[in-house]
Scaffold this active site. Structure first.
Site, PDB file in Angstrom:
ATOM      1  N   HIS A   1       7.775   2.040 -14.966  1.00  0.00           N
ATOM      2  CA  HIS A   1       7.075   2.965 -15.877  1.00  0.00           C
ATOM      3  C   HIS A   1       5.672   3.248 -15.320  1.00  0.00           C
ATOM      4  CE1 HIS A   1       6.672   5.127 -19.635  1.00  0.00           C
ATOM      5  NE2 HIS A   1       5.388   4.862 -19.481  1.00  0.00           N
ATOM      6  N   ALA A   2       5.355   4.524 -15.177  1.00  0.00           N
ATOM      7  CA  ALA A   2       4.110   4.905 -14.501  1.00  0.00           C
ATOM      8  C   ALA A   2       2.886   4.351 -15.242  1.00  0.00           C
ATOM      9  CB  ALA A   2       4.017   6.426 -14.426  1.00  0.00           C
TER      10      ALA A   2
ATOM     11  N   HIS B   1      -1.205  13.193 -14.673  1.00  0.00           N
ATOM     12  CA  HIS B   1      -1.487  12.393 -15.871  1.00  0.00           C
ATOM     13  C   HIS B   1      -2.126  11.057 -15.489  1.00  0.00           C
ATOM     14  CE1 HIS B   1      -0.608  10.657 -19.912  1.00  0.00           C
ATOM     15  NE2 HIS B   1      -0.497   9.538 -19.217  1.00  0.00           N
ATOM     16  N   GLU B   2      -1.490  10.371 -14.562  1.00  0.00           N
ATOM     17  CA  GLU B   2      -2.008   9.042 -14.187  1.00  0.00           C
ATOM     18  C   GLU B   2      -3.390   9.142 -13.541  1.00  0.00           C
ATOM     19  OE1 GLU B   2      -0.726   6.516 -15.383  1.00  0.00           O
ATOM     20  OE2 GLU B   2       1.135   7.453 -16.021  1.00  0.00           O
TER      21      GLU B   2
ATOM     22  N   HIS C   1      -6.211   9.080 -15.926  1.00  0.00           N
ATOM     23  CA  HIS C   1      -6.668   7.735 -16.319  1.00  0.00           C
ATOM     24  C   HIS C   1      -7.639   7.191 -15.275  1.00  0.00           C
ATOM     25  CE1 HIS C   1      -3.977   7.353 -19.686  1.00  0.00           C
ATOM     26  NE2 HIS C   1      -2.880   7.353 -18.966  1.00  0.00           N
TER      27      HIS C   1
ATOM     28  N   GLU D   1      -5.196   9.495 -22.853  1.00  0.00           N
ATOM     29  CA  GLU D   1      -3.898  10.087 -22.510  1.00  0.00           C
ATOM     30  C   GLU D   1      -3.992  11.589 -22.271  1.00  0.00           C
ATOM     31  OE1 GLU D   1      -1.584   8.332 -21.635  1.00  0.00           O
ATOM     32  OE2 GLU D   1      -2.295   6.414 -22.398  1.00  0.00           O
TER      33      GLU D   1
ATOM     34  N   HIS E   1       7.061   1.331 -24.296  1.00  0.00           N
ATOM     35  CA  HIS E   1       5.830   1.049 -25.031  1.00  0.00           C
ATOM     36  C   HIS E   1       6.034   0.047 -26.163  1.00  0.00           C
ATOM     37  CE1 HIS E   1       5.435   4.758 -22.862  1.00  0.00           C
ATOM     38  NE2 HIS E   1       4.125   4.670 -22.936  1.00  0.00           N
TER      39      HIS E   1
ATOM     40  N   TYR F   1      -0.291   9.392 -27.868  1.00  0.00           N
ATOM     41  CA  TYR F   1       0.306  10.502 -27.118  1.00  0.00           C
ATOM     42  C   TYR F   1       0.474  11.738 -27.998  1.00  0.00           C
ATOM     43  CZ  TYR F   1       1.513   6.869 -23.731  1.00  0.00           C
ATOM     44  OH  TYR F   1       1.462   5.836 -22.839  1.00  0.00           O
TER      45      TYR F   1
HETATM   46  O1  X8Z Z   1       3.831   6.501 -20.815  1.00  0.00           O
HETATM   47  C1  X8Z Z   1       3.419   7.594 -20.495  1.00  0.00           C
HETATM   48  C2  X8Z Z   1       2.657   7.774 -19.190  1.00  0.00           C
HETATM   49  C3  X8Z Z   1       1.832   6.592 -18.871  1.00  0.00           C
HETATM   50  S1  X8Z Z   1       0.532   6.360 -19.982  1.00  0.00           S
HETATM   51  C4  X8Z Z   1       3.626   8.002 -18.065  1.00  0.00           C
HETATM   52  N1  X8Z Z   1       3.703   8.678 -21.254  1.00  0.00           N
HETATM   53  C5  X8Z Z   1       4.472   8.577 -22.482  1.00  0.00           C
HETATM   54  C6  X8Z Z   1       5.908   8.198 -22.218  1.00  0.00           C
HETATM   55  O2  X8Z Z   1       6.342   8.233 -21.059  1.00  0.00           O
HETATM   56  O3  X8Z Z   1       6.624   7.891 -23.165  1.00  0.00           O
HETATM   57  C7  X8Z Z   1       3.251  10.034 -21.013  1.00  0.00           C
HETATM   58  C8  X8Z Z   1       3.893  10.873 -22.077  1.00  0.00           C
HETATM   59  C9  X8Z Z   1       4.382   9.940 -23.127  1.00  0.00           C
HETATM   60 ZN    ZN Z   2      -1.039   7.666 -19.771  1.00  0.00          ZN
END
Ligand code: X8Z
Ligand code: ZN
Length: 631
Positions: A371-372, A401-402, A405, A429, A530, A540
């Protein structure tokens, strides 16, 4: 402290991954020694004694200075252990991560307790804010009891590690197993109902063993939150927005109420197209859409279905992914493209260590958490990303996106540790996504990733549809993940109702349904990173709203005059300076003040998102005329 999808790992998402090496700074004042010796947790402390006489403001400030130093050490230690663990998932790295979590949680719990001594003192605003942030910024506050704390640390790490290493091994593959990126790829590409169902179900199943752990984690986390003065962990999470917790919920409702009609219009159009593809027996009228048919494991973003949903065929291609593959651009080159956008705004290049220390490619020989995420391990411009980059447009946008951060970390690195966070979590975010809104077809053409730019109305609707499938489709999922957790933490939803409550929310907000009968043994929520990683989620949803507001403000600063969706701030230093000014504030001011530095506004305002999508919305209304929408 919580932070973005930053490393937070295991549970304690610290604000930033701090710097300053391994030797701990010494607290500066002997008058009111903070509970922070050279190793956090090292010694019992005078300051916890309730018999001490009333402290002075000077003592509070000295304590804060010591707390800052100790937090920095603990967070860097934890961050490094988490980085190693998530890059090399083994028994030992997991243990090291849990031990570091145990230490840093213990420190935070102790500091929160100590900080009570200063309640009621007329502290300077900056100091009072740091103490407030100390209390609300860690998503998980451990119980004071050392055994419970260790158990919580271990559970938190274990959940993330098992998520990272989870595999689905379908019997038909005779021993070969599929990991999450494989299953996500299947869902994105297949248009076969049963193949999608198999991939979806396979992943959902992997979460079953997490359920009992999660239930215990909820108990322990709530214990800690209550000791720290919150009703439960959900109330703690809702307290990080410069407003009372109930108001945050009302604020989310307010924003959702404005956006919901648009979402329903999109849902209506998408359901109609899916009915054409799969038939009304599989996708019935007036009912939620089966959750595995939307091209994404969580049905949270739908842009992978663009081929099915493209409004007008025969328009110039906007598929950048194909060009990335044709050009054989590797992961680093894709990240360079992202960096180039930020530097075009006048922001600094990423440090050399970013390129040396980041993980860009999924290793073949070991388990990692794919997960990024973005990191500043040493809290000293030790910027990194960890991402299993694939040559797709979605991943190119996630890179932006990354990097958002990382540029936030970079901008506020000189602040006290407790200010090294976003103005609120949603801001963190929103930054990279704001930049990605300027990654337009025109910009892609300018860097050789598209040949032609759609110009007529049809082309514009196509481009807008693709964006809406990402941004508008996301909104209800962004809302509901934490609604589910708030209800779990408050005790409204008990473990035997986890699954039913999860699907009730998914149906209510997203209009999607489980394609299989709901089984209480499943743990759908736990199949989302998450949830098992203690990474909050409503941020988000807020970020989805903020980013259009930020975009509108930056476009104005850049002198853009046409419709909002035609703006790209690429190359504009004025916009870059505006953005940097807000980033540099970190969490030092309440978020409405940070917003005001950028846009002059002090409230979240969904009108920017609606303004951006005005052409698509008008088109959708025509398309849906005469349809029965809703579910
Ligand atoms: O988790 C993330 C990023 C890292 S903060 C890749 N996002 C959420 C997800 O993947 O569920 C970005 C959009 C929503
Ligand atoms: Zn993020």
């Amino acid at each position: 402290m919580r932070l973005s999808c930053t490393a937070l790992l295991a549970a304690l998402s610290l604000p930033l991954m701090l710097a300053c090496g391994t030797s701990a700074p010494t607290p500066s004042s002997a008058a009111c020694p903070p509970a922070v010796a050279s190793r956090p947790m090292a010694a019992p402390t005078a300051s916890t004694s309730s018999s001490a006489k009333a402290p002075t403001v000077e003592q509070a400030l000295a304590w804060l200075k010591g707390a800052d130093a100790a937090l920095r050490v603990a967070f860097v230690d934890q961050s490094r252990a988490d980085w190693i663990n998530m890059n090399f998932l083994t028994h030992d790295t997991s243990r090291a991560s849990a031990l570091a979590a145990d230490e840093s949680m213990g420190l935070v719990t102790r500091l929160i307790e100590e900080s009570r001594r200063f309640d009621g003192l007329p502290l300077p605003a900056d100091a009072a804010r740091q103490i407030h942030l100390l209390r609300v910024s860690n998503p998980i506050v451990s119980p004071a009891d050392a055994k419970e704390r260790a158990e919580l640390a271990e559970l938190s790490v274990k959940m993330v590690d098992d998520y990272g290493a989870a595999k689905y091994c379908p019997p038909r593959l005779k021993g070969k197993c599929l990991e999450l990126p494989d299953l996500e790829r299947i869902l994105a590409k297949t248009r076969d109902y049963d193949e999608a169902l198999d991939a979806w179900r396979g992943w959902q199943r992997t979460a079953r063993p997490q359920k009992a752990r999660f239930a215990r984690y909820v108990e322990l986390a709530n214990h800690g939150a209550r000791e720290a003065g919150f009703a439960d962990t959900g109330a703690l999470w809702k307290s990080g927005y410069d407003m009372p917790p109930e108001q945050l919920e009302a604020e989310a409702d307010r924003l959702w109420a404005v956006m919901k009609p648009f979402y329903e219009e999109l849902h209506c159009y998408v359901r109609g197209r899916l009915q054409q593809k799969y038939g009304k027996d599989k996708v019935p009228d007036g009912k939620p859409i089966p959750a595995h048919l939307l091209g994404n494991m969580w049905a949270q973003e739908w842009e992978e279905l663009f081929d099915l949903l493209e409004p007008y065929k025969g328009q110039p291609s906007i598929d950048v992914g194909k060009r990335l593959r044709d050009k054989k651009l590797d992961e680093r080159s894709m990240v360079r493209i992202g960096e180039r956008f930020y530097t075009s705004l006048g922001l600094d290049p990423l440090p050399d260590t970013f390129w040396e220390r980041s993980l860009f490619k999924k290793p073949q020989d070991r388990d990692v958490v794919c997960h990024a995420s973005a990191w500043d391990v040493e809290m000293n411009d030790d910027l990194r990303i960890k991402m299993c980059v694939e040559p797709t447009e979605a991943d190119l946008l996630t890179i932006h996106h990354e990097l958002g951060h990382d540029y936030y970390f970079h901008a506020y690195k000189g602040l006290p540790v407790l200010f090294q966070q976003g103005a609120n979590e949603g801001f963190h975010e929103a930054i990279g996504d704001t930049i990605a809104l300027s990654v337009t077809p025109g910009y892609f053409r300018s860097i050789g990733l598209l040949d032609q730019v759609p110009t007529d109305e049809r082309g514009v609707v196509n481009v807008q549809m693709k964006r809406a499938l990402e941004k508008v489709a996301f909104l209800p999922f962004g809302m509901l993940v934490d609604r589910w957790r708030w209800d779990v933490f408050s005790g409204k939803v008990a473990p035997d109702q986890y699954e039913a409550a999860w699907w009730a929310l998914r149906t209510k907000y997203q209009g999607v349904a489980s394609p299989v009968p709901i089984d209480a043994a499943d743990f759908g929520a736990g199949a989302k990173y998450h949830v098992v990683a203690s990474s909050t989620y409503v941020k988000y949803f807020l970020a989805a709203i903020y980013q259009f507001q930020f975009h509108r403000a930056l476009c104005k600063a850049a002198g853009h005059t046409g419709p909002l969706h035609t703006c790209s701030i690429y190359g504009n230093h004025e916009a870059g300076a505006r953005l940097s000014a807000m980033l540099a504030l970190g969490a030092s001011k309440p978020w409405p003040e940070a917003l005001a530095t950028l846009s002059g506004e002090t409230r979240a305002d969904p009108s920017a998102m609606l303004e951006y999508f005005a052409p698509l919305r008008a088109w959708l209304k025509q398309q849906n005329a005469g349809q029965v929408c809703g579910w």
